[in-house]
Design a protein around this motif. Structure first.
Motif, PDB file in Angstrom:
ATOM      1  N   ALA A 111       0.830  -1.210   0.000  1.00  0.00           N
ATOM      2  CA  ALA A 111       0.000   0.000   0.000  1.00  0.00           C
ATOM      3  C   ALA A 111       0.864   1.260   0.000  1.00  0.00           C
ATOM      4  CB  ALA A 111      -0.931   0.001   1.204  1.00  0.00           C
ATOM      5  N   LEU A 112       1.908   1.269   0.818  1.00  0.00           N
ATOM      6  CA  LEU A 112       2.795   2.428   0.843  1.00  0.00           C
ATOM      7  C   LEU A 112       3.565   2.553  -0.459  1.00  0.00           C
ATOM      8  CD1 LEU A 112       4.274   4.801   2.080  1.00  0.00           C
ATOM      9  CD2 LEU A 112       5.778   3.185   3.259  1.00  0.00           C
ATOM     10  N   ARG A 113       4.060   1.460  -0.967  1.00  0.00           N
ATOM     11  CA  ARG A 113       4.838   1.522  -2.215  1.00  0.00           C
ATOM     12  C   ARG A 113       3.964   1.958  -3.385  1.00  0.00           C
ATOM     13  NH1 ARG A 113       6.818  -4.209  -2.342  1.00  0.00           N
ATOM     14  NH2 ARG A 113       8.028  -3.630  -4.206  1.00  0.00           N
ATOM     15  N   VAL A 165       5.862   4.419 -13.236  1.00  0.00           N
ATOM     16  CA  VAL A 165       6.435   3.332 -12.441  1.00  0.00           C
ATOM     17  C   VAL A 165       5.318   2.599 -11.719  1.00  0.00           C
ATOM     18  CG1 VAL A 165       8.679   4.459 -12.086  1.00  0.00           C
ATOM     19  CG2 VAL A 165       6.817   4.854 -10.439  1.00  0.00           C
ATOM     20  N   THR A 166       5.638   1.441 -11.182  1.00  0.00           N
ATOM     21  CA  THR A 166       4.713   0.701 -10.332  1.00  0.00           C
ATOM     22  C   THR A 166       5.347   0.548  -8.950  1.00  0.00           C
ATOM     23  OG1 THR A 166       5.586  -1.519 -10.756  1.00  0.00           O
ATOM     24  CG2 THR A 166       4.034  -0.615 -12.377  1.00  0.00           C
ATOM     25  N   PHE A 167       4.598  -0.044  -8.037  1.00  0.00           N
ATOM     26  CA  PHE A 167       5.133  -0.247  -6.687  1.00  0.00           C
ATOM     27  C   PHE A 167       6.394  -1.103  -6.706  1.00  0.00           C
ATOM     28  CE2 PHE A 167       2.545  -4.022  -7.230  1.00  0.00           C
ATOM     29  CZ  PHE A 167       3.221  -5.018  -6.551  1.00  0.00           C
ATOM     30  N   GLU A 168       6.576  -1.905  -7.759  1.00  0.00           N
ATOM     31  CA  GLU A 168       7.755  -2.764  -7.839  1.00  0.00           C
ATOM     32  C   GLU A 168       9.034  -1.978  -8.112  1.00  0.00           C
ATOM     33  OE1 GLU A 168       6.283  -5.453 -10.816  1.00  0.00           O
ATOM     34  OE2 GLU A 168       5.791  -6.962  -9.294  1.00  0.00           O
ATOM     35  N   ASN A 169       8.898  -0.715  -8.497  1.00  0.00           N
ATOM     36  CA  ASN A 169      10.060   0.158  -8.691  1.00  0.00           C
ATOM     37  C   ASN A 169      10.402   0.952  -7.437  1.00  0.00           C
ATOM     38  OD1 ASN A 169       8.510   0.355 -11.654  1.00  0.00           O
ATOM     39  ND2 ASN A 169      10.731   0.082 -11.759  1.00  0.00           N
ATOM     40  N   CYS A 170       9.690   0.690  -6.318  1.00  0.00           N
ATOM     41  CA  CYS A 170       9.818   1.549  -5.133  1.00  0.00           C
ATOM     42  C   CYS A 170      10.206   0.742  -3.904  1.00  0.00           C
ATOM     43  CB  CYS A 170       8.486   2.253  -4.858  1.00  0.00           C
ATOM     44  SG  CYS A 170       7.825   3.163  -6.265  1.00  0.00           S
ATOM     45  N   VAL A 171      11.070   1.325  -3.091  1.00  0.00           N
ATOM     46  CA  VAL A 171      11.453   0.761  -1.798  1.00  0.00           C
ATOM     47  C   VAL A 171      11.322   1.856  -0.748  1.00  0.00           C
ATOM     48  CG1 VAL A 171      13.376  -0.099  -0.413  1.00  0.00           C
ATOM     49  CG2 VAL A 171      13.024  -0.975  -2.716  1.00  0.00           C
ATOM     50  N   ALA A 172      10.668   1.552   0.363  1.00  0.00           N
ATOM     51  CA  ALA A 172      10.535   2.495   1.469  1.00  0.00           C
ATOM     52  C   ALA A 172      11.683   2.270   2.449  1.00  0.00           C
ATOM     53  CB  ALA A 172       9.197   2.304   2.180  1.00  0.00           C
TER      54      ALA A 172
END
Length: 390
Positions: free
Chosen positions: A74-76, A91-98
């Motif tokens: 949810a955050l990503r 981008v999608t959540f798969e491109n993101c790291v918190a």
């Protein structure tokens, strides 16, 4: 017993102690002196209630267990949506790291990209943490100046001259701390072409992206032809008034984020879930940053710049974004540290010497406009009296 080479590199320091004036200001405050603190990049107002309420509700609902080391989906997803809106990169959540704040984002990214004996090109003036983070990797920092006489514009020509076979990455910060400069699209496009030409990573620190009050924020990640070599760092500290929440992120290609994930597994193993829920609320409710924040800082910027407009001895370079203002004090004949210490002791105004931001910032001082407008007006009155002594 010997410390590690990494510890020795960190302990070797990076030159001027840019925090000396700040600590002296704290000491004087403890003695009861009336000090106006304009040194650090902290907000004078709290995090918005809706974000705080989200964290409290999450705690009450049991959101205090382990989470994924790279952030909840949810955050990503919220980060991905925010990135697409702010940086114009699909981008999608798969491109993101918190991760735990923008500084962890920088550390994890560079640890994943560069090795000992590599070179990382940085633009000067720069955020003070860049030097020790690069030093921790064992890589060499190569500094390219951006001059106040040119309003600290992106020096693409200087960057190309600095590239060698050892150059592994270029680190930029737009909007910039400490200068408030917003890099123009045409120069960022030229920089992207250099990264392609010389096969170099481009790391872009964009924690002030939602605090642009003149011009337009352009992210190099928006250039699709460098998506495979572009890393974007973000944070909620500034634009969302969440400095103490330690919430940041990395957006980049999957191979980089795979390495970052392994690094995060060794360090923090996941942010607190209630903070992640609050962060998702912040990004969803305030996609452009907290309402009215950049307008508030624009008014404060104008108070400082107008208050110093008659003084050539302390010439402000009007920023386009962020919460800082640089001013040129070289005509006083004092070093930035000596100027700030005198100003502190004689006028009760605490600023940050430019020396700690790199060679191009020597002879300059940095104002934070994180104080209320009445405090800024009082600080300008004190500074005007101080400057008339020269």
């Amino acid at each position: 017993m010997e410390l590690s080479n990494l510890a020795k590199r960190l302990l070797s320091g990076g030159g001027t102690d840019s925090w000396a004036v700040y600590y002296e200001a704290l000491r004087l405050e403890k003695e009861g002196k009336d000090i106006i603190q304009l040194g650090i990049g902290e907000h004078d107002l709290p995090t918005p209630d809706s974000i705080v309420d989200s964290a409290v509700a999450a705690l009450r609902n049991g959101r205090h267990h382990y989470a994924s080391e790279i952030g909840t989906q949810a955050l990503r997803e919220a980060i991905a949506n925010h990135h697409q809106l702010t940086c114009k990169q699909p981008v999608t959540f798969e491109n993101c790291v918190a991760v735990s704040g923008g500084q962890c984002a920088l550390f994890a990214s560079l640890m994943s990209l560069v090795d000992e004996d590599d070179e990382v090109i940085c633009l000067d003036p720069m955020y003070t943490i860049y030097f020790p983070v690069i030093q921790s990797t064992g890589a060499k920092m190569v500094v390219v100046p951006c001059l106040s006489e040119e309003n600290f514009r992106l020096n693409v020509e200087g960057i190309e001259k600095a590239i060698t076979p050892k150059t592994r990455a270029i680190l930029i910060n737009t909007p910039n701390n400490p200068t408030g400069a917003v890099y123009q699209a045409v120069r960022l496009r030229a920089l992207a072409d250099l990264c392609k030409k010389y096969d170099i990573w481009l790391v872009s620190d964009e924690v002030y992206a939602t605090m642009v009050y003149e011009g337009e924020h352009v992210s190099p990640s928006s250039f699709s032809d460098i998506a495979d070599r572009s890393i974007t760092l973000g944070s909620l500290s500034k634009g969302h008034m969440m400095t103490g929440w330690r919430m940041g992120w990395i957006v980049g290609p999957p191979n980089v984020l795979k390495a970052v994930r392994e690094l995060c597994s060794c360090m923090l193993f996941g942010l607190p879930t209630f903070i992640q829920d609050a962060a998702a609320t912040a990004l969803t409710e305030y996609p452009h940053g907290v309402d009215g924040l950049k307008e508030r800082y624009q008014r404060r910027r104008d108070i400082v710049c107008d208050g110093l407009s008659e003084f050539e001895l302390c010439r402000p370079i009007k920023p386009e974004a962020g919460m800082f203002i640089m001013a040129d004090i070289r005509q006083t004949g004092l070093s930035a540290t000596d100027f700030c210490l005198r100003l502190l002791r004689e006028a009760g105004v605490a600023l940050m010497p430019g020396d700690g931001f790199g060679p191009s910032a020597e002879g300059h001082i940095r104002f934070s406009v994180g104080a209320p407008e009445d405090k800024l007006e009082e600080a300008m009155a004190r500074m005007q009296t101080f400057l008339r002594q020269f």
